[in-house]
Design an enzyme around this catalytic site. Structure first.
Site, PDB file in Angstrom:
ATOM      1  CG  ASP A  64      31.832  10.826  75.742  1.00 38.90           C
ATOM      2  OD1 ASP A  64      30.950  11.619  76.153  1.00 38.90           O
ATOM      3  OD2 ASP A  64      32.604  10.221  76.520  1.00 38.90           O
ATOM      4  CG  ASP A  82      27.134   9.814  79.703  1.00 44.54           C
ATOM      5  OD1 ASP A  82      27.985   8.971  80.002  1.00 44.54           O
ATOM      6  OD2 ASP A  82      27.387  10.825  79.043  1.00 44.54           O
ATOM      7  CG  HIS A 124      27.614   9.670  74.257  1.00 38.93           C
ATOM      8  ND1 HIS A 124      28.169   8.557  74.855  1.00 38.93           N
ATOM      9  CD2 HIS A 124      27.703  10.653  75.192  1.00 38.93           C
ATOM     10  CE1 HIS A 124      28.587   8.862  76.070  1.00 38.93           C
ATOM     11  NE2 HIS A 124      28.319  10.136  76.289  1.00 38.93           N
ATOM     12  CG  HIS A 168      28.803  15.339  77.402  1.00 41.14           C
ATOM     13  ND1 HIS A 168      28.129  14.960  78.534  1.00 41.14           N
ATOM     14  CD2 HIS A 168      29.408  14.221  76.922  1.00 41.14           C
ATOM     15  CE1 HIS A 168      28.329  13.671  78.756  1.00 41.14           C
ATOM     16  NE2 HIS A 168      29.104  13.196  77.796  1.00 41.14           N
ATOM     17  CG  PHE A 198      37.557  12.095  83.474  1.00 41.62           C
ATOM     18  CD1 PHE A 198      38.572  11.193  83.213  1.00 41.62           C
ATOM     19  CD2 PHE A 198      37.167  12.304  84.795  1.00 41.62           C
ATOM     20  CE1 PHE A 198      39.185  10.493  84.245  1.00 41.62           C
ATOM     21  CE2 PHE A 198      37.777  11.616  85.836  1.00 41.62           C
ATOM     22  CZ  PHE A 198      38.791  10.712  85.566  1.00 41.62           C
ATOM     23  N   GLY A 199      37.366  14.358  79.509  1.00 40.50           N
ATOM     24  CA  GLY A 199      36.613  14.711  78.307  1.00 40.50           C
ATOM     25  C   GLY A 199      37.475  15.232  77.181  1.00 40.50           C
TER      26      GLY A 199
END
Length: 416
Positions: free
Chosen positions: A299, A146, A54, A56, A317-318
């Site tokens: 993530d 997601d 997971h 990005h 977010f992140g």
């Protein structure tokens, strides 16, 4: 392909130093006469390269935050041999041509291996299923929307059934959007004290409960991403006891940080799902110890510094830390988990979630390896990150367990 021999390394559970030789992308044997290029492992511990289920990587369309080159270089520096990228890019990864293009580009970089996830629904709009069979044929390894929650239960049911017929898993960001509303942090005493809109634990638990009922009806495999609450974990534990085909992941930041960090008003700590309470973090660790939690994921969600310097209401977010995930876990939880369990959570366990064979160090296995320095302390210096997100909650902290060498397909992808 050239032969490569790595010398002076330890296999987990062994005290003696050994060497491993790889050729044509596979492990050919242990303690053979040194062949090809020789790299001194300097007494490090060797393990199968990690699998990230997971992350990005922001390509296509958001390369100011990250791109394949920077993201996969960061992954290799973190000891990862394979990365599953999320499809919430611009445009969304929902067509076979995009999947193929991403794989082809990544293969040419010689870094960590890319295995894209594809959107479950067209445009991740939650209304119409994407062309799942064609996406699988193109190389997609997982279906997920997601970044968005699956609000239409019927669409999720159809997606689960279709994916199941293809032998694929669907992963979900389990959060009820109406309960989450405009929450920017965990709902509780800290959000009330700060006057910030909260995201209640019930938002995650309610959605997990609904999705588990759909799993019970369909018998299809479901993977719950970035579980963050004790209550949702309890629901997953109960579902597993009933024999439902559900798996879940936990992220190190939900183990190491709590909503107390938001008292700084620093958007560095703004993540989705949000940082919860210490009680939740303790429950997640217990889930890792008793096997309820299947695997670890980061993530990895990079943004520009300018974006994360906005106020908490406006910042995205992140959090991004794929290259220090193992050092964080080893330093803080290595004693509790043990090396074997921690390595499993980052190798065989994510492979199981994805339906892949468990990676091993046996001759004939793919030559995806990481060498780890488990003892030497090293300071976290975000300026030296290979990711474009060169900032971290753990800046300046001394960690142990740094990867010193990552080999992917028999090729050196990272060397410290």
């Amino acid at each position: 392909m050239k032969q490569l021999t790595i010398t002076n390394i330890k296999r987990p559970g062994s005290d003696g130093l050994e060497s491993v030789t790889v050729e044509n992308g596979v492990i050919t044997g242990w303690n053979l006469p040194h062949q090809g290029d020789v790299i001194d492992g300097r007494g490090g511990t060797v393990a199968p390269a990690f699998i990230e289920p997971h992350a990005h990587l922001r390509e296509p369309g958001q390369t100011q935050k990250e791109d394949l080159a920077s993201g996969l270089a960061a992954a290799a520096a973190g000891g990862y041999g394979t990365v599953v990228s999320m499809p919430n890019t611009s445009p969304v990864v929902d067509d076979p041509a995009t999947v193929r293009a991403l794989i082809e580009k990544a293969d040419g970089l010689g870094l960590a291996r890319l295995r894209p996830a594809a959107a479950l629904t067209r445009g991740q709009n939650g209304e119409h299923l994407a062309e799942l069979a064609y996406l699988r044929e193109a190389g997609a390894v997982m279906f997920t929307d997601d970044g968005r929650t699956s609000e239409d239960a019927r669409v999720l049911r159809l997606g689960l059934e279709y994916a199941h017929s293809l032998g694929m898993v669907v992963s979900v960001h389990a959060e009820d959007a109406s309960l989450r509303a405009g929450g920017v942090m965990n709902e509780g005493p800290v959000s009330e004290a700060l006057g910030l809109p909260g995201n209640p634990a019930a938002a995650e638990a309610a959605r997990v409960a609904r999705d588990l009922e759909i799993v019970a009806q369909t018998g299809a495999r479901l993977h719950v991403q970035h579980l963050s609450t004790a209550r949702a974990l309890e629901l997953v534990r109960g579902a597993k006891a009933r024999g439902l085909p559900v798996t879940c992941e936990v992220c190190p930041h939900h183990l190491l940080l709590t909503d107390e960090a938001l008292r700084s008003f620093d958007a560095l700590y703004k993540v989705a799902p949000p940082l919860r309470t210490q009680k939740d973090a303790d429950a997640l660790l217990s889930g890792l110890l008793d096997g309820t939690v299947d695997c670890l994921a980061t993530d990895h969600a990079p943004h520009t510094r300018a974006e994360k310097e906005r106020d908490l209401l406006e910042a995205p977010f992140g959090i991004a830390y794929i290259e220090i995930a193992f050092p964080l876990m080893w330093t803080h939880f290595g004693e509790r988990l043990g090396l074997g369990r921690l390595l499993d959570l980052m190798t065989a366990a994510p492979a199981h979630v994805l339906g892949w064979p468990a990676p091993t160090l046996e001759p004939g296995s793919p030559a995806d390896l990481v060498v780890l320095d488990l003892d030497t302390g090293r300071e976290v210096n975000p300026a030296g990150f290979l990711s474009k997100a060169k900032f971290s909650p753990w800046a300046g902290e001394t960690l142990r367990g740094w990867p010193t060498l990552t080999v992917v397909g028999g090729r050196v992808a990272f060397r410290r």
